[in-house]
Design a protein around this motif. Structure first.
Motif, PDB file in Angstrom:
ATOM      1  N   MET A 185     125.769  59.370 -54.272  1.00  0.00           N
ATOM      2  CA  MET A 185     126.363  60.210 -55.290  1.00  0.00           C
ATOM      3  C   MET A 185     127.082  61.396 -54.649  1.00  0.00           C
ATOM      4  O   MET A 185     126.552  62.043 -53.752  1.00  0.00           O
ATOM      5  CB  MET A 185     125.255  60.718 -56.224  1.00  0.00           C
ATOM      6  N   ALA A 186     128.278  61.653 -55.073  1.00  0.00           N
ATOM      7  CA  ALA A 186     129.065  62.744 -54.507  1.00  0.00           C
ATOM      8  C   ALA A 186     128.568  64.101 -55.010  1.00  0.00           C
ATOM      9  O   ALA A 186     128.092  64.219 -56.131  1.00  0.00           O
ATOM     10  CB  ALA A 186     130.535  62.572 -54.883  1.00  0.00           C
ATOM     11  N   TRP A 187     128.686  65.082 -54.158  1.00  0.00           N
ATOM     12  CA  TRP A 187     128.343  66.439 -54.541  1.00  0.00           C
ATOM     13  C   TRP A 187     129.402  66.981 -55.491  1.00  0.00           C
ATOM     14  O   TRP A 187     130.574  66.636 -55.393  1.00  0.00           O
ATOM     15  CB  TRP A 187     128.329  67.324 -53.307  1.00  0.00           C
ATOM     16  N   ARG A 188     128.991  67.877 -56.378  1.00  0.00           N
ATOM     17  CA  ARG A 188     129.951  68.597 -57.208  1.00  0.00           C
ATOM     18  C   ARG A 188     130.654  69.648 -56.357  1.00  0.00           C
ATOM     19  O   ARG A 188     130.069  70.205 -55.434  1.00  0.00           O
ATOM     20  CB  ARG A 188     129.230  69.273 -58.380  1.00  0.00           C
ATOM     21  N   ARG A 189     131.907  69.922 -56.687  1.00  0.00           N
ATOM     22  CA  ARG A 189     132.733  70.866 -55.930  1.00  0.00           C
ATOM     23  C   ARG A 189     132.033  72.215 -55.754  1.00  0.00           C
ATOM     24  O   ARG A 189     131.973  72.762 -54.654  1.00  0.00           O
ATOM     25  CB  ARG A 189     134.064  71.035 -56.668  1.00  0.00           C
ATOM     26  N   GLU A 190     131.517  72.766 -56.860  1.00  0.00           N
ATOM     27  CA  GLU A 190     130.907  74.094 -56.811  1.00  0.00           C
ATOM     28  C   GLU A 190     129.678  74.106 -55.902  1.00  0.00           C
ATOM     29  O   GLU A 190     129.469  75.056 -55.151  1.00  0.00           O
ATOM     30  CB  GLU A 190     130.511  74.574 -58.220  1.00  0.00           C
ATOM     31  N   GLY A 194     138.861  64.221 -40.644  1.00  0.00           N
ATOM     32  CA  GLY A 194     139.374  62.947 -41.131  1.00  0.00           C
ATOM     33  C   GLY A 194     140.221  62.205 -40.110  1.00  0.00           C
ATOM     34  O   GLY A 194     140.243  60.973 -40.089  1.00  0.00           O
ATOM     35  N   ALA A 195     140.896  62.954 -39.231  1.00  0.00           N
ATOM     36  CA  ALA A 195     141.716  62.325 -38.195  1.00  0.00           C
ATOM     37  C   ALA A 195     140.856  61.646 -37.135  1.00  0.00           C
ATOM     38  O   ALA A 195     141.348  60.815 -36.369  1.00  0.00           O
ATOM     39  CB  ALA A 195     142.620  63.374 -37.535  1.00  0.00           C
ATOM     40  N   HIS A 196     139.582  61.983 -37.085  1.00  0.00           N
ATOM     41  CA  HIS A 196     138.686  61.452 -36.055  1.00  0.00           C
ATOM     42  C   HIS A 196     137.813  60.304 -36.537  1.00  0.00           C
ATOM     43  O   HIS A 196     137.156  59.653 -35.742  1.00  0.00           O
ATOM     44  CB  HIS A 196     137.783  62.577 -35.539  1.00  0.00           C
ATOM     45  N   LEU A 256     131.758  58.666 -46.097  1.00  0.00           N
ATOM     46  CA  LEU A 256     131.604  60.113 -46.159  1.00  0.00           C
ATOM     47  C   LEU A 256     132.440  60.667 -47.314  1.00  0.00           C
ATOM     48  O   LEU A 256     131.961  61.507 -48.083  1.00  0.00           O
ATOM     49  CB  LEU A 256     132.004  60.782 -44.847  1.00  0.00           C
ATOM     50  N   ALA A 257     133.664  60.178 -47.460  1.00  0.00           N
ATOM     51  CA  ALA A 257     134.540  60.643 -48.539  1.00  0.00           C
ATOM     52  C   ALA A 257     133.874  60.429 -49.902  1.00  0.00           C
ATOM     53  O   ALA A 257     133.971  61.277 -50.792  1.00  0.00           O
ATOM     54  CB  ALA A 257     135.882  59.931 -48.477  1.00  0.00           C
ATOM     55  N   ALA A 258     133.184  59.306 -50.057  1.00  0.00           N
ATOM     56  CA  ALA A 258     132.533  58.978 -51.331  1.00  0.00           C
ATOM     57  C   ALA A 258     131.404  59.962 -51.666  1.00  0.00           C
ATOM     58  O   ALA A 258     131.009  60.073 -52.819  1.00  0.00           O
ATOM     59  CB  ALA A 258     131.987  57.555 -51.296  1.00  0.00           C
ATOM     60  N   ARG A 259     130.911  60.669 -50.665  1.00  0.00           N
ATOM     61  CA  ARG A 259     129.794  61.609 -50.883  1.00  0.00           C
ATOM     62  C   ARG A 259     130.260  63.054 -51.020  1.00  0.00           C
ATOM     63  O   ARG A 259     129.441  63.951 -51.203  1.00  0.00           O
ATOM     64  CB  ARG A 259     128.788  61.473 -49.742  1.00  0.00           C
ATOM     65  N   SER A 268     137.261  64.829 -50.686  1.00  0.00           N
ATOM     66  CA  SER A 268     137.335  63.422 -50.335  1.00  0.00           C
ATOM     67  C   SER A 268     138.785  63.032 -50.035  1.00  0.00           C
ATOM     68  O   SER A 268     139.080  62.361 -49.052  1.00  0.00           O
ATOM     69  CB  SER A 268     136.762  62.619 -51.501  1.00  0.00           C
ATOM     70  N   LEU A 269     139.705  63.492 -50.864  1.00  0.00           N
ATOM     71  CA  LEU A 269     141.130  63.188 -50.671  1.00  0.00           C
ATOM     72  C   LEU A 269     141.661  63.819 -49.389  1.00  0.00           C
ATOM     73  O   LEU A 269     142.475  63.223 -48.687  1.00  0.00           O
ATOM     74  CB  LEU A 269     141.951  63.658 -51.881  1.00  0.00           C
TER      75      LEU A 269
END
Length: 131
Positions: free
Chosen positions: A1-6, A36-38, A47-50, A56-57
């Motif tokens: 589950m992804a974290w909320r932005r705040e 992200g480049a690495h 990782l992006a999904a979390r 994530s973008l």
């Protein structure tokens, strides 16, 4: 589950001892764009999904890097992208963001992330590994 932005930014703010969420967000944007480049493939996608969608973008559309940066060069690159940053403040920024990302990732995924990075990133993530 992804974290909320705040929640994500609040963790970064606390760890970086920033006065505002805007400062935490600026650090998170730069550090995740460089990270992200690495990372490649499924590890970067997991990782992006979390992470919160906005971050994530950023992770999935990174700044380009010709080669994997050593931890020292990663900090130096971060300082170049943040107005007024020094290598010392950039090291603080990197640590605040990557330790929060490590929490979001969990130990199994973090292990896979560290396998894609040059030696020494475990310290930047705040998770020193035995050598």
């Amino acid at each position: 589950m992804a974290w909320r932005r705040e929640a994500f930014l609040e963790h970064v703010r606390e760890r970086g001892e920033y006065e505002t969420l805007n400062e935490a967000e600026r650090a998170a944007r730069v550090v995740l764009a460089l990270l992200g480049a690495h990372l490649v493939g499924g590890v970067r996608a997991q990782l992006a999904a979390r992470l919160p969608e906005e971050f994530s973008l950023i992770l999935l559309n990174p700044l380009q890097s010709a080669e994997p940066l050593t931890p020292q060069r990663f900090v130096r690159a971060t300082s170049a992208w943040i107005d007024g940053a020094t290598e010392a403040t950039a090291a603080w920024d990197v640590s605040a963001v990557l330790s929060t990302a490590a929490d979001a990732a969990g130990e199994d995924l973090l292990g896979q992330i560290l396998l894609q990075l040059p030696v020494g990133y475990d310290l930047l993530f705040g998770r020193p590994r035995p050598t």
